[in-house]
Design an enzyme around this catalytic site. Structure first.
Site, mmCIF file in Angstrom:
data_model
loop_
_atom_site.group_PDB
_atom_site.id
_atom_site.type_symbol
_atom_site.label_atom_id
_atom_site.label_comp_id
_atom_site.label_asym_id
_atom_site.label_seq_id
_atom_site.Cartn_x
_atom_site.Cartn_y
_atom_site.Cartn_z
ATOM 1 N N CYS A 1 9.344 -10.780 -0.414
ATOM 2 C CA CYS A 1 8.804 -9.527 -0.945
ATOM 3 C C CYS A 1 9.264 -8.322 -0.136
ATOM 4 O O CYS A 1 9.302 -8.375 1.100
ATOM 5 C CB CYS A 1 7.280 -9.603 -0.943
ATOM 6 S SG CYS A 1 6.483 -8.130 -1.580
ATOM 7 N N CYS B 1 8.136 -4.820 -6.901
ATOM 8 C CA CYS B 1 7.394 -4.716 -5.659
ATOM 9 C C CYS B 1 8.068 -4.093 -4.447
ATOM 10 O O CYS B 1 8.809 -4.752 -3.729
ATOM 11 C CB CYS B 1 6.954 -6.122 -5.296
ATOM 12 S SG CYS B 1 5.248 -6.139 -4.950
ATOM 13 N N CYS C 1 2.089 -3.645 3.454
ATOM 14 C CA CYS C 1 1.286 -4.857 3.305
ATOM 15 C C CYS C 1 1.426 -5.683 4.571
ATOM 16 O O CYS C 1 2.477 -5.699 5.194
ATOM 17 C CB CYS C 1 1.802 -5.654 2.100
ATOM 18 S SG CYS C 1 0.887 -7.170 1.767
ATOM 19 N N CYS D 1 1.439 -0.814 -13.436
ATOM 20 C CA CYS D 1 1.358 -1.686 -12.264
ATOM 21 C C CYS D 1 1.137 -0.803 -11.058
ATOM 22 O O CYS D 1 1.987 0.025 -10.719
ATOM 23 C CB CYS D 1 2.669 -2.464 -12.140
ATOM 24 S SG CYS D 1 2.770 -3.458 -10.642
ATOM 25 N N GLU E 1 4.451 3.264 -4.958
ATOM 26 C CA GLU E 1 5.111 3.109 -6.253
ATOM 27 C C GLU E 1 4.143 2.708 -7.348
ATOM 28 O O GLU E 1 3.173 2.000 -7.108
ATOM 29 C CB GLU E 1 6.141 1.974 -6.157
ATOM 30 C CG GLU E 1 7.233 2.247 -5.198
ATOM 31 C CD GLU E 1 8.057 1.001 -4.901
ATOM 32 O OE1 GLU E 1 8.205 0.135 -5.786
ATOM 33 O OE2 GLU E 1 8.551 0.901 -3.781
ATOM 34 N N CYS F 1 4.973 -12.007 2.971
ATOM 35 C CA CYS F 1 5.662 -12.972 2.101
ATOM 36 C C CYS F 1 7.180 -12.818 2.274
ATOM 37 O O CYS F 1 7.703 -11.706 2.296
ATOM 38 C CB CYS F 1 5.270 -12.779 0.640
ATOM 39 S SG CYS F 1 3.527 -13.125 0.342
HETATM 40 N N1 SAH Z 1 -0.393 -8.923 -2.797
HETATM 41 C C1 SAH Z 1 -0.638 -9.313 -4.146
HETATM 42 C C2 SAH Z 1 -0.141 -8.334 -5.194
HETATM 43 C C3 SAH Z 1 1.170 -7.643 -5.006
HETATM 44 S S1 SAH Z 1 2.673 -8.468 -5.396
HETATM 45 C C4 SAH Z 1 -0.070 -10.693 -4.392
HETATM 46 O O1 SAH Z 1 0.530 -11.259 -3.502
HETATM 47 O O2 SAH Z 1 -0.293 -11.222 -5.469
HETATM 48 C C5 SAH Z 1 2.704 -8.776 -7.111
HETATM 49 C C6 SAH Z 1 3.482 -10.046 -7.428
HETATM 50 O O3 SAH Z 1 4.902 -9.882 -7.252
HETATM 51 C C7 SAH Z 1 3.059 -11.226 -6.585
HETATM 52 O O4 SAH Z 1 2.943 -12.361 -7.384
HETATM 53 C C8 SAH Z 1 4.235 -11.332 -5.647
HETATM 54 O O5 SAH Z 1 4.297 -12.598 -5.049
HETATM 55 C C9 SAH Z 1 5.385 -11.005 -6.550
HETATM 56 N N2 SAH Z 1 6.650 -10.678 -5.896
HETATM 57 C C10 SAH Z 1 6.866 -10.080 -4.708
HETATM 58 N N3 SAH Z 1 8.177 -9.976 -4.451
HETATM 59 C C11 SAH Z 1 8.826 -10.515 -5.495
HETATM 60 C C12 SAH Z 1 10.188 -10.718 -5.814
HETATM 61 N N4 SAH Z 1 11.165 -10.336 -4.989
HETATM 62 N N5 SAH Z 1 10.482 -11.300 -6.999
HETATM 63 C C13 SAH Z 1 9.490 -11.691 -7.841
HETATM 64 N N6 SAH Z 1 8.187 -11.547 -7.592
HETATM 65 C C14 SAH Z 1 7.853 -10.972 -6.421
#
Ligand code: SAH
Length: 348
Positions: free
Chosen positions: A118, A332, A111, A104, A91, A115
């Site tokens: 995510c 994301c 990944c 973006c 995406e 997390c």
């Molecule tokens: N792996 C990297 C970059 C990708 S995610 C990282 O962890 O920074 C980009 C951002 O979106 C990160 O800050 C991540 O924590 C956040 N993110 C992921 N899922 C999310 C969600 N459901 N709501 C808000 N932010 C989210």
């Protein structure tokens, strides 16, 4: 399989042409076409048929296909799902702000960081993206949308520091004068905190912005949300951020997704303020995007307000990110997930 020509810098292409016994100026001509987004050798009309055939036998070239394109009715945010040459999908989101258009981009298919909030990580890591594939997210988002891209955030699917070499190469390609020529100061790289790589990143001497996805200022909360915190810890992360700032002089950004009842209490706000002040970091608060498969909800407006006040009173530099594209799953990994779920339904 040939060499991936779109992943090559002008000097590398020139060297390669010399090796192949081709005149140098041909490399410059080819690079011009690549810079315009031409992704087939027959489209390079100032080259002889013979040369085009030679290039086809030496190099691989591919143009990502639009699998889906959604345009937000609320704010014009565009979300693309691209099909890569091996059938995988990633995406890209294009957001329009007063100061220009930001793209973006994803850096991996899936990944491995896991997390808990995510969507990108649910199916694990499939593979890393090539430099050319990340570059083409930017190139074809610009070409298809007709919006000139001025800023890039590496905040799509994937952990950029888990694909270090390819991401560094992508940054050089997109920054290159003969390419898209996007300044490093207009680029942000976001990481969940792969601290072993911070020194390597600082050593690249690229004046980009490092965004650290903090999401919790204490180990108990952060390790629950982000497996990457286990075995590293917040103290170590903060030390590495300080060191990065000292080395590069570039102010770090902390990303903080506010999750109802999880990381949005007064205790969290006070400790976050302390962490941010210790690093001189800017804090970017984001209301969590609810993900279907995940149990978390965004913080209430009341909790957010109280949280923001504590940070502001402590003198922390903060912004609250506007939610863009909420009608097009523009966060994301959500679109790729939907596609996978649909395929699952179709395939039983
Ligand atoms: N792996 C990297 C970059 C990708 S995610 C990282 O962890 O920074 C980009 C951002 O979106 C990160 O800050 C991540 O924590 C956040 N993110 C992921 N899922 C999310 C969600 N459901 N709501 C808000 N932010 C989210």
């Amino acid at each position: 399989m040939g060499k991936d020509i779109v992943s090559m810098l002008p000097d590398e292409l020139t060297e390669d042409f010399i090796r192949l016994g081709l005149p140098k100026f041909r490399a410059a001509q080819v690079y011009d076409w690549l810079g315009k987004g031409i992704r087939d050798f027959d489209g390079m009309t100032n080259l002889s048929k013979e040369l085009r055939e030679k290039l086809k036998s030496e190099y691989d070239i591919y143009r990502p296909k639009v699998l889906s394109k959604q345009v937000s009715k609320l704010d014009g945010t565009i979300k693309y799902l691209w099909e890569l040459k091996d059938g995988n999908a990633v995406e890209t989101v294009v957001m329009s702000y007063k100061h220009g258009n930001t793209v973006c981009v994803s850096s991996q298919v899936g990944c491995r960081q896991g997390c808990a909030f995510c969507a990108s990580t649910i199916g694990g890591l499939v593979r890393c993206l090539e430099p050319s594939e990340i570059l083409d997210e930017v190139m074809f988002s610009q070409i298809d949308s007709g919006k000139r891209i001025s800023n890039i955030v590496l905040m799509g699917i994937g952990e950029p520091l888990d694909n270090f070499d390819n991401v560094m190469k992508f940054l050089r390609l997109v920054n290159c004068e003969k390419g898209m020529n996007i300044g490093m100061r207009h680029i942000s790289l976001s990481t969940c905190g792969i601290t072993e790589r911070f020194d390597d990143l600082a050593a690249q001497d690229m004046p980009l912005t490092l965004s650290v996805s903090l999401h919790a200022p204490d180990d108990e909360t952060r390790s629950k949300l982000m497996p990457a915190n286990r075995g590293r810890g917040v103290e170590q992360l903060i030390d590495c951020c300080k060191k990065y700032y000292e080395k590069t002089g570039r102010r770090i950004s902390f990303e903080y997704a506010m999750i109802d009842g999880v990381n949005d209490t007064e205790m969290h706000a006070r400790l976050l303020a302390k962490r941010a002040l210790a690093v001189g970091a800017h804090v970017n608060l984001i209301p969590l995007n609810h993900v279907e498969e995940r149990k978390f909800q965004p913080s209430t407006a009341g909790h957010m307000k109280a949280f923001i006040k504590i940070l502001e009173d402590a003198g922390v530099n903060i912004t609250v990110r506007r939610k863009l594209g909420s009608d097009v799953d523009a966060s994301c990994g959500q679109l790729r997930r939907k596609m996978q779920n649909k395929e699952k339904q179709i395939n039983g």
